[in-house]
Enzyme design. Structure first.
Site, PDB file in Angstrom:
ATOM      1  N   ALA A 620       0.858  -1.188   0.000  1.00 41.68           N
ATOM      2  CA  ALA A 620       0.000   0.000   0.000  1.00 41.68           C
ATOM      3  C   ALA A 620       0.888   1.228   0.000  1.00 41.68           C
ATOM      4  CB  ALA A 620      -0.922  -0.002   1.205  1.00 41.68           C
ATOM      5  N   ASP A 737      14.502  13.245   0.421  1.00 41.48           N
ATOM      6  CA  ASP A 737      14.102  12.135   1.299  1.00 41.48           C
ATOM      7  C   ASP A 737      14.883  10.873   0.962  1.00 41.48           C
ATOM      8  OD1 ASP A 737      12.805  10.806   3.299  1.00 41.48           O
ATOM      9  OD2 ASP A 737      11.050  10.337   2.123  1.00 41.48           O
TER      10      ASP A 737
END
Length: 927
Positions: A620, A737
């Site tokens: 997910a 990130d």
């Protein structure tokens, strides 16, 4: 109840033991008066006596129940705490039942209060600290389980209370009586600890329990002598009851040592036995044909004449070389020889016997033999024959040969002696010469041609003469002439006619094969003559023209292939050109487009829904499910892909962010950056299709394979990540990130940078500072450079800082950076110049590179191009990766600064208690 009776029962009292205890103070040990401090003097009274075993007993009693408003205090001597955080107090006392005392006021009590007071040293006086609840700290109000009366005496109560955490050098106990008739028989102060123990061949030191009854205190272990770590860190947890629990990590006996003494020791293998590997196994007798007289042997050396191959395990028997092949049979056919033989009688104890064939040509006079020429054809091969036959061709006729058939096995290379072999001598038969290689036209007239040729490569004897065969082109009838030398003049030919010519040589064995047919023409007239020199420019020109034609065909083929691309692909390529400076590709921010559809179609290909097949959901994502599937496009091979879906009910902002990630990925083309296959914006749901990375995220992949990769493999992964980041930085793209969780790994261990779609900002209102995505997903700051946290200054230099954290993650096999420290503690520590220590077995050069990535001054950090160059040098020089930093893996490293005490106190997790205590002692490291 009399004091003599109280003293008589004290000998029956036994201590209550929980786990392993160590006593700090016990009033029963006193051999003289306790002389504790009392207030007022009319309150507590010390009473001395002896028990039945004539052991002195010191007790305190108070019984002013007939006087109201009692406030009697008793304070013990100073008790050093010896560094423990929590102590226990065991009280033995008796209390008289107020109902059994006649004529007393209603203020009679059957309870008393227990207090403590901390101090750095013994400074208490008769009046200091003041006799009131503050500054004393109340532990509890103590009530008896049973009180006594004159009719029923001997009721002794035992109560245990604990308090902490303690922080000063020691403390006093204080007892407050508010109007009871009681006797304090004894007071014992102790703490609980886990005793020294050995578990999984690791020694764990004596460890005091934690500050709370439910605390778990980590104790680091060390392998027993002659044992080595299997998994790290070596930890045991000491619980509040002084019991060990939850072992982490283990050791096993080293090679040459076996378990002993119920798995608490590793003893050396006795002479004549060995143990080749670290592990739980036991020593074994030496394999056949080997022996050892030493203790602690991890290998039994082979006896003289016996060996082990490099591929043999230390547990295997020693073997020797095979004997010579037997029963060699030879068959001669002109200049060819076939050899067959039988297996050696002795194989040396191995089944990997192969054969070498050595061909030697000898002089007829019986002189020395020399190796055959390289043109001798040996089939199937000369060396490493698994078959027991061979055929040799292209030998010289009428020549004596000697053939050696050697038998060798896996240990033959270990023996300095010549392999055992069988010899067969033969002499080749008569043989016709080989074909004439080339025929040249030297000169031509209207009726003649002058020809020349090279002798056969293998004449197989003395050439007697040559036969020239020629005929008019297209005619079947041929003419022949002979020549004694390698040239001839053919006469009586027709002018201006093409002829086909062939030549062959003859020896006493007969004619050899004809040369390949060559075509030559006579001249139209007798005057002009053409020579080989005249033909050279034509030959060279023809060759050049042919070469040019070949190149032209290749170019045309490439152009045709390019033209076969679809119209949408050409349009996609042409649109990108307007953003590309020649030789430089620059990243375009897709969020500068007003219409996200325009951006995604600018940088990503639209895929037809019929080409995509979703097979299963594998995870997910922030926008929806992530699936594995197949992509089959016309003219391309079907491939496994990852498919990201945009969940139903999305907002326009979510759709823009979702497609923005595809618009970013579509601009990248590098083997270490995740590849975008395309998008499906006209389907429901909207899909992004990327290449499929079989091993998933790097951090979880490393944790599942802890310890299974070599340092070189890990550095290779780091090199791939750095190469991808170098490419992105050269495109002026800042990732923001970079972390191991955002690096994907395929089946070939190729690492690729991913996750380009999040819009992040600093949440100033959070008590636990993190970056928050536009959809609310929080990202820990422990990967983020200080200037990016403080000033939101994201640059390629801040990506380099993050890359240093990724290096630490890779070398620690996916351990969480800064362990369980809170984000606030991480920020405080980094701001005070503390850096992560080297992971276990981390090469010194790699940790030094990490520290350079974590330099506070961002302009001093290395560029990604420099990092790639450095890792390339390390991979070429493997020796530099063998030097390991000797640093405790639990310590943070200090780079030019100290951490204030109040910040150290803020690190309250049990797993980092030892770490915080050591931080203040760590020496500064110069970078």
């Amino acid at each position: 109840m009399t004091m003599d009776y109280l003293l008589s029962i004290c000998s029956l009292l036994l201590p209550v033991v929980f786990g392993v205890e160590e006593t700090l103070m016990d009033s029963k040990w006193a051999t003289t008066e306790l002389a504790w401090t009392t207030y007022p003097e009319s309150g507590w009274e010390e009473v001395s006596g002896y028990d039945d075993n004539m052991n002195p007993i010191r007790t305190y009693q108070v019984c002013n129940v007939k006087e109201p408003n009692q406030n009697n205090w008793l304070r013990s001597d100073f008790i050093p705490r010896k560094g423990v955080l929590r102590v226990y107090v065991e009280l033995k006392f008796s209390v008289r039942d107020c109902a059994s005392i006649p004529n007393i006021p209603g203020s009679c009590k059957e309870t008393f209060n227990l207090f403590y007071y901390e101090a750095e040293k013994d400074t208490a006086t008769v009046s200091s600290p003041p006799w009131r609840e503050n500054p004393y700290v109340k532990v509890d109000t103590i009530a008896p389980d049973e009180s006594f009366s004159l009719l029923v005496s001997g009721r002794v109560n035992t109560k245990v209370r604990s308090f902490g955490p303690l922080s000063k050098e020691g403390f006093y106990l204080a007892f407050q009586d508010l109007g009871a008739c009681m006797s304090l028989i004894s007071a014992r102060v102790f703490f609980k600890k886990c005793s020294t123990t050995i578990a999984s061949f690791a020694v764990f030191p004596e460890t005091a329990t934690g500050a709370e009854a439910t605390s778990l205190v980590i104790a680091s272990g060390a392998c027993v002598p002659n044992a080595a770590e299997v998994s790290v860190p070596l930890k045991l947890y000491c619980n509040g009851d002084g019991e060990w629990m939850v072992p982490v990590g283990s050791c096993t006996c080293m090679a040459g040592f076996e378990p002993a003494m119920k798995d608490t020791q590793c003893q050396a293998c006795p002479p004549g036995t060995f143990k080749s590997e670290q592990g739980q196994g036991f020593c074994s007798p030496c394999p056949p044909n080997s022996r050892t007289s030493a203790r602690a042997s991890n290998l039994c050396p082979c006896q003289n004449g016996y060996y082990r191959a490099d591929s043999d395990s230390p547990d295997s028997a020693c073997t020797t070389v095979p004997s010579a092949p037997r029963n060699v049979i030879s068959s001669v056919n002109e200049t060819s020889v076939s050899l067959e033989w039988a297996e050696p009688k002795e194989l040396g104890g191995r089944r990997d016997v192969v054969y070498n064939v050595v061909c030697k040509k000898c002089l007829h006079s019986g002189g020395a033999c020399s190796r055959c020429d390289s043109n001798v054809d040996v089939s199937p091969r000369r060396l490493g024959l698994a078959e027991r036959w061979t055929a040799l061709r292209n030998l010289q006729a009428h020549t004596r040969y000697s053939f050696e058939i050697q038998a060798v096995n896996g240990v033959s290379a270990k023996s300095l002696a010549t392999p055992n072999y069988a010899t067969v001598n033969i002499t080749t038969n008569q043989a016709a010469p080989s074909a004439v290689p080339t025929v040249l036209l030297m000169r031509a007239t209207a009726g003649t041609m002058s020809l020349s040729w090279l002798p056969p490569e293998q004449p197989n004897g003395v050439i007697l003469d040559y036969e020239i065969k020629y005929h008019e082109k297209g005619e079947a009838f041929s003419h022949t002439v002979t020549a004694q030398h390698s040239s001839a003049r053919v006469e009586g030919l027709k002018a201006g006619t093409a002829y086909t010519v062939q030549v062959r040589a003859r020896t006493v064995a007969g004619y050899g094969r004809y040369s390949f047919p060559a075509e030559f023409s006579t001249n139209e007239h007798s005057d002009p003559e053409r020579s080989v020199q005249d033909q050279l420019p034509l030959i060279v020109g023809s060759a050049t023209a042919g070469f040019v034609v070949i190149i032209a065909l290749v170019v045309i083929s490439v152009v045709c292939l390019r033209k076969q691309r679809t119209g949408s692909e050409l349009e996609y390529t042409e649109k990108l050109q307007q953003y590309v400076t020649p030789g430089v590709k620059v990243y375009i921010d897709p969020f500068t487009y007003e219409d996200p559809n325009e951006a995604v179609h600018e940088f990503a290909r639209e895929i037809d829904i019929s080409c995509v097949k979703i097979e299963e959901v594998i995870g997910a994502g922030e926008f929806g499910e992530v699936c594995r599937g197949r992509l089959k496009q016309p003219g391309r091979k079907e491939a496994a892909v990852a498919i990201k879906t945009l969940k139903a009910g999305y907002t326009e902002r979510q759709r823009r962010d979702f497609l923005g990630e595809a618009s970013i990925m579509g601009q990248f083309d590098h083997p270490n950056v995740i590849h975008l296959e395309g998008v499906l914006t006209r389907s429901c749901p909207v899909l992004i299709v990327t290449e499929f990375m079989e091993n998933g995220a790097l951090d979880s992949f490393l944790r599942m394979n802890d310890g299974r990769f070599t340092v070189t493999q890990l550095v290779g992964m780091l090199r791939g990540i750095a190469s991808g980041m170098k490419y992105l930085s050269e495109m002026n793209y800042v990732h923001r990130d970079l972390a191991a969780r955002n690096v994907l790994v395929n089946s070939n261990l190729v690492c690729k940078v991913s996750d380009f779609g999040l819009s992040r900002f600093l949440d100033d209102n959070s008590s636990d500072p993190t970056y928050t995505s536009s959809l609310g997903g929080k990202i820990p700051i422990r990967w983020t450079a200080p200037e990016a946290i403080a000033f939101r200054k994201f640059t390629s230099a801040s990506d380099v800082w993050s890359y240093g954290i990724v290096m630490w993650e890779v070398m620690s096999f996916g351990e969480r950076p800064y362990w369980d420290m809170s984000n606030q503690d991480v920020m405080n520590a980094v701001e005070q110049d503390y850096r992560l220590p080297p992971p276990m077995d981390c090469p010194t050069v790699l940790h030094q590179l990490m520290l350079e990535c974590w330099l506070k001054e961002r302009n001093q950090r290395p560029k990604f191009a420099q990092i790639v160059s450095t890792l390339d040098k390390l991979l070429r020089n493997a020796a530099s990766l063998k030097v390991v930093t000797n640093s405790h893996s639990g310590d943070l490293l200090q780079v030019g600064g100290t951490l204030p005490g109040h910040q150290r106190k803020s690190l309250t997790l049990a797993d980092t208690q030892d770490l915080r205590q050591q931080m203040s002692q760590t020496l500064p490291i110069r970078v």
